[in-house]
Design a protein around this motif. Structure first.
Motif, PDB file in Angstrom:
ATOM      1  N   LEU A   1       1.067  -0.904  -0.143  1.00  0.00           N
ATOM      2  CA  LEU A   1       0.158  -0.008  -0.091  1.00  0.00           C
ATOM      3  C   LEU A   1       0.564   1.454   0.071  1.00  0.00           C
ATOM      4  CD1 LEU A   1      -2.946   1.339   0.507  1.00  0.00           C
ATOM      5  CD2 LEU A   1      -2.558   1.020   2.668  1.00  0.00           C
ATOM      6  N   GLU A   2       0.687   2.232  -0.832  1.00  0.00           N
ATOM      7  CA  GLU A   2       1.337   3.406  -0.830  1.00  0.00           C
ATOM      8  C   GLU A   2       0.708   4.360  -0.269  1.00  0.00           C
ATOM      9  OE1 GLU A   2       3.160   4.027  -5.123  1.00  0.00           O
ATOM     10  OE2 GLU A   2       4.551   2.784  -5.222  1.00  0.00           O
ATOM     11  N   GLU A   3       1.012   4.631   0.279  1.00  0.00           N
ATOM     12  CA  GLU A   3       0.500   5.701   0.916  1.00  0.00           C
ATOM     13  C   GLU A   3       1.658   6.321   2.029  1.00  0.00           C
ATOM     14  OE1 GLU A   3      -1.466   5.920   6.265  1.00  0.00           O
ATOM     15  OE2 GLU A   3      -0.642   3.902   5.367  1.00  0.00           O
ATOM     16  N   GLN A   4       0.861   7.829   1.486  1.00  0.00           N
ATOM     17  CA  GLN A   4       1.682   8.630   1.823  1.00  0.00           C
ATOM     18  C   GLN A   4       1.862   9.429   3.599  1.00  0.00           C
ATOM     19  OE1 GLN A   4       4.302   9.893   0.072  1.00  0.00           O
ATOM     20  NE2 GLN A   4       3.221   8.639  -1.901  1.00  0.00           N
ATOM     21  N   ASP A   5       2.767  10.167   4.240  1.00  0.00           N
ATOM     22  CA  ASP A   5       2.727  10.157   5.561  1.00  0.00           C
ATOM     23  C   ASP A   5       2.405  11.309   5.309  1.00  0.00           C
ATOM     24  OD1 ASP A   5       3.677  10.721   8.500  1.00  0.00           O
ATOM     25  OD2 ASP A   5       5.986  10.897   7.935  1.00  0.00           O
ATOM     26  N   PRO A   6       1.067  10.872   6.430  1.00  0.00           N
ATOM     27  CA  PRO A   6       0.334  12.026   6.768  1.00  0.00           C
ATOM     28  C   PRO A   6       0.865  13.544   7.741  1.00  0.00           C
ATOM     29  CG  PRO A   6       0.090  10.293   8.377  1.00  0.00           C
ATOM     30  CD  PRO A   6       0.583   9.617   7.687  1.00  0.00           C
ATOM     31  N   VAL A   7       1.996  13.328   8.254  1.00  0.00           N
ATOM     32  CA  VAL A   7       2.632  14.049   8.611  1.00  0.00           C
ATOM     33  C   VAL A   7       3.577  15.507   8.017  1.00  0.00           C
ATOM     34  CG1 VAL A   7       4.055  14.948  10.519  1.00  0.00           C
ATOM     35  CG2 VAL A   7       2.854  12.765  11.183  1.00  0.00           C
TER      36      VAL A   7
ATOM     37  N   LYS B   1       3.583  14.502   4.151  1.00  0.00           N
ATOM     38  CA  LYS B   1       2.880  15.161   2.811  1.00  0.00           C
ATOM     39  C   LYS B   1       1.212  14.781   3.067  1.00  0.00           C
ATOM     40  CE  LYS B   1       6.522  13.117  -0.297  1.00  0.00           C
ATOM     41  NZ  LYS B   1       7.289  12.348  -1.398  1.00  0.00           N
ATOM     42  N   TYR B   2       0.899  15.496   3.820  1.00  0.00           N
ATOM     43  CA  TYR B   2      -0.591  15.360   4.431  1.00  0.00           C
ATOM     44  C   TYR B   2      -1.443  15.890   2.861  1.00  0.00           C
ATOM     45  CZ  TYR B   2      -5.344  16.666   6.400  1.00  0.00           C
ATOM     46  OH  TYR B   2      -5.921  16.271   6.952  1.00  0.00           O
ATOM     47  N   ASP B   3      -1.571  16.628   2.474  1.00  0.00           N
ATOM     48  CA  ASP B   3      -2.182  16.671   1.259  1.00  0.00           C
ATOM     49  C   ASP B   3      -2.119  15.328   0.418  1.00  0.00           C
ATOM     50  OD1 ASP B   3      -2.651  19.344   1.568  1.00  0.00           O
ATOM     51  OD2 ASP B   3      -0.549  20.968   0.339  1.00  0.00           O
ATOM     52  N   GLU B   4      -1.018  15.225  -0.160  1.00  0.00           N
ATOM     53  CA  GLU B   4      -1.429  13.512  -0.712  1.00  0.00           C
ATOM     54  C   GLU B   4      -1.608  12.755   0.166  1.00  0.00           C
ATOM     55  OE1 GLU B   4       1.355  15.683   0.051  1.00  0.00           O
ATOM     56  OE2 GLU B   4       2.083  16.269  -2.323  1.00  0.00           O
ATOM     57  N   TRP B   5      -1.324  12.878   1.045  1.00  0.00           N
ATOM     58  CA  TRP B   5      -2.578  11.257   1.961  1.00  0.00           C
ATOM     59  C   TRP B   5      -3.664  11.760   1.999  1.00  0.00           C
ATOM     60  CZ3 TRP B   5      -5.681  11.860   6.471  1.00  0.00           C
ATOM     61  CH2 TRP B   5      -5.711  10.316   6.644  1.00  0.00           C
ATOM     62  N   ASN B   6      -3.850  12.950   2.256  1.00  0.00           N
ATOM     63  CA  ASN B   6      -5.152  13.124   2.008  1.00  0.00           C
ATOM     64  C   ASN B   6      -6.240  13.070   0.748  1.00  0.00           C
ATOM     65  OD1 ASN B   6      -7.380  14.410   3.355  1.00  0.00           O
ATOM     66  ND2 ASN B   6      -8.109  16.129   1.862  1.00  0.00           N
ATOM     67  N   ARG B   7      -5.758  13.000  -0.043  1.00  0.00           N
ATOM     68  CA  ARG B   7      -6.096  12.579  -1.331  1.00  0.00           C
ATOM     69  C   ARG B   7      -5.959  11.237  -1.414  1.00  0.00           C
ATOM     70  NH1 ARG B   7      -2.968  16.987  -3.546  1.00  0.00           N
ATOM     71  NH2 ARG B   7      -1.321  14.924  -4.556  1.00  0.00           N
ATOM     72  N   TRP B   8      -5.150  10.305  -0.876  1.00  0.00           N
ATOM     73  CA  TRP B   8      -5.764   9.206  -0.827  1.00  0.00           C
ATOM     74  C   TRP B   8      -6.581   8.710   0.130  1.00  0.00           C
ATOM     75  CZ3 TRP B   8      -4.970   5.996   3.494  1.00  0.00           C
ATOM     76  CH2 TRP B   8      -5.756   4.854   2.893  1.00  0.00           C
ATOM     77  N   TRP B   9      -6.840   9.042   0.750  1.00  0.00           N
ATOM     78  CA  TRP B   9      -7.514   9.219   1.660  1.00  0.00           C
ATOM     79  C   TRP B   9      -9.509   9.680   1.493  1.00  0.00           C
ATOM     80  CZ3 TRP B   9      -8.154   6.057   6.060  1.00  0.00           C
ATOM     81  CH2 TRP B   9     -10.153   6.147   7.273  1.00  0.00           C
ATOM     82  N   GLU B  10      -9.225  10.275   1.112  1.00  0.00           N
ATOM     83  CA  GLU B  10     -10.740  10.747   0.035  1.00  0.00           C
ATOM     84  C   GLU B  10     -10.749   9.471  -1.087  1.00  0.00           C
ATOM     85  OE1 GLU B  10     -12.951  12.495   0.716  1.00  0.00           O
ATOM     86  OE2 GLU B  10     -11.527  13.628   2.880  1.00  0.00           O
TER      87      GLU B  10
END
Length: 390
Positions: A309-315, A317-326
């Motif tokens: 799972l390519e999950e960005q660091d929420p701390v 790279k929050y924007d990338e992680w938030n896009r993945w979360w949405e």
């Protein structure tokens, strides 16, 4: 000096030693006469006569000095020196005379014994020569047999050495072939891994360039087509039931992932996992595309393949992680709507359940927003969906 206890006692004291000597001499003469008897007997073989002659000569040699000594005592004329009485003297002289008579007959019989034994000696010589010849022949035969045995043993050793050499050559050939096959296999694996790397690189480029929602709809359509067309094993179930089960398994995965985004157990899905392979991987590329839409990407090669799972660091790279979360929440909502559609389909078609194609959730082509209202999003024909997401 003789002490006379009585007349009989005085006599015993005087005669006891000469009588013992006389008995021994008599026994010796008797033995000599017995030897003569065997020498003269017609029933005796030359060997027996020869042995009797030798025994007689030995007996005469032992008896003659004793008898000469006894005769000398018997011939004593001096009364003071006489040992034997008149009767003993007569016995001694008679025994001596008998000894000489027997000895004379032994001398006379000896040539006949030797003559007869010559025939035996000749036969013995012939037999000895035959035995010697036979022994020589046997020795020669044994030597020949030993030589043949040694030659056979040498041939056997040579054959064993040749066989061992052949086995060694065969072993070396097998080893060389195994090495070559292993090298070819390693080369084939290397080429396969290189091809897999290239294919994986192209796949990653495609996945990174394709919107998440498009990947999801592609996966759903591909899974549906594979189940309907028989490309996925149904294990005796209706193909739409297999499609339904697969969608539910993927829905459970995205549900767990959305509910526990920090859990590390769901971030690596190994191809070798039995349950994962049975419920997801065995259902074809459609199921994989649905996983790709969740953010999973292929990694590893050969038997060590897995999805990460390519999950960005929420701390950081929050924007990338938030896009993945949405997008993950959108994927969950899409699968929720699809499962609801399948459930409504089963309820609406009582007898012929799973016979009609269910309504798939509609995605707006401009905004990629999910429409779950059936009046707002009526069933879209399959050819229109293919045109939309081609």
């Amino acid at each position: 000096v003789v002490v006379v206890v009585g007349r009989g006692g005085a006599l015993l004291a005087t005669l006891a030693p000469p009588m013992a000597e006389f008995k021994k001499a008599t026994a010796a003469v008797d033995a000599l006469a017995a030897c003569l008897g065997r020498m003269q007997s017609e029933a005796s073989t030359p060997e027996v006569k020869k042995a009797a002659l030798e025994e007689a000569r030995a007996a005469s040699v032992q008896a003659e000095p004793v008898l000469m000594k006894m005769k000398k005592k018997a011939d004593e004329k001096d009364p003071d020196k006489q040992i034997y009485g008149q009767g003993m003297t007569a016995k001694v002289l008679a025994l001596y005379e008998r000894f000489h008579d027997v000895l004379t007959l032994v001398d006379e019989t000896e040539p006949h014994v030797h003559e007869a034994y010559k025939v035996v000696e000749a036969a013995l010589a012939r037999r000895s020569a035959a035995e010697v010849a036979a022994a020589k022949e046997a020795a020669a035969a044994k030597a020949a047999a030993d030589a043949e045995e040694a030659a056979a043993a040498e041939r056997a050793r040579e054959a064993a050495r040749a066989e061992a050499a052949a086995r060694e050559r065969e072993r070396e050939a097998r080893y060389q072939k195994a090495c070559e096959e292993a090298a070819e296999q390693r080369e084939a694996q290397r080429v396969a891994i290189e091809e897999e790397k290239k294919s994986q690189a192209h796949l990653l480029a495609f996945l990174n360039a394709t919107p998440t929602r498009v990947l999801l709809r592609m996966g759903v359509e591909k899974l549906y087509a594979d189940c309907e067309g028989g490309a996925v094993a149904t294990k005796g179930l209706h193909w739409l039931r297999t499609y339904d089960d697969t969608v539910r398994s993927l829905h459970q995965l995205v549900k767990n992932l959305a509910g526990h985004p920090d859990a590390t157990t769901m971030k690596h899905l190994r191809y070798s996992n039995e349950n994962f392979h049975r419920d997801v991987l065995s259902r074809g590329d459609g199921a994989l595309h649905i996983l790709y839409s969740m953010g999973y990407r292929p990694a590893g090669f050969g038997e060590n393949r897995f999805l990460v799972l390519e999950e960005q660091d929420p701390v950081e790279k929050y924007d990338e992680w938030n896009r993945w979360w949405e997008e993950l929440k959108w994927t969950r909502g899409y699968l929720d709507a699809l499962i609801e559609s399948l459930r409504d389909h089963r309820r609406g078609v009582a007898k012929d359940a799973y016979q009609l194609r269910p309504h798939l959730p509609y995605v707006d082509p401009d905004t990629y927003e999910l429409c779950v209202n059936k009046q707002q999003a009526p069933y879209i024909p399959q050819d229109a969906e293919q045109a939309l997401f081609s």
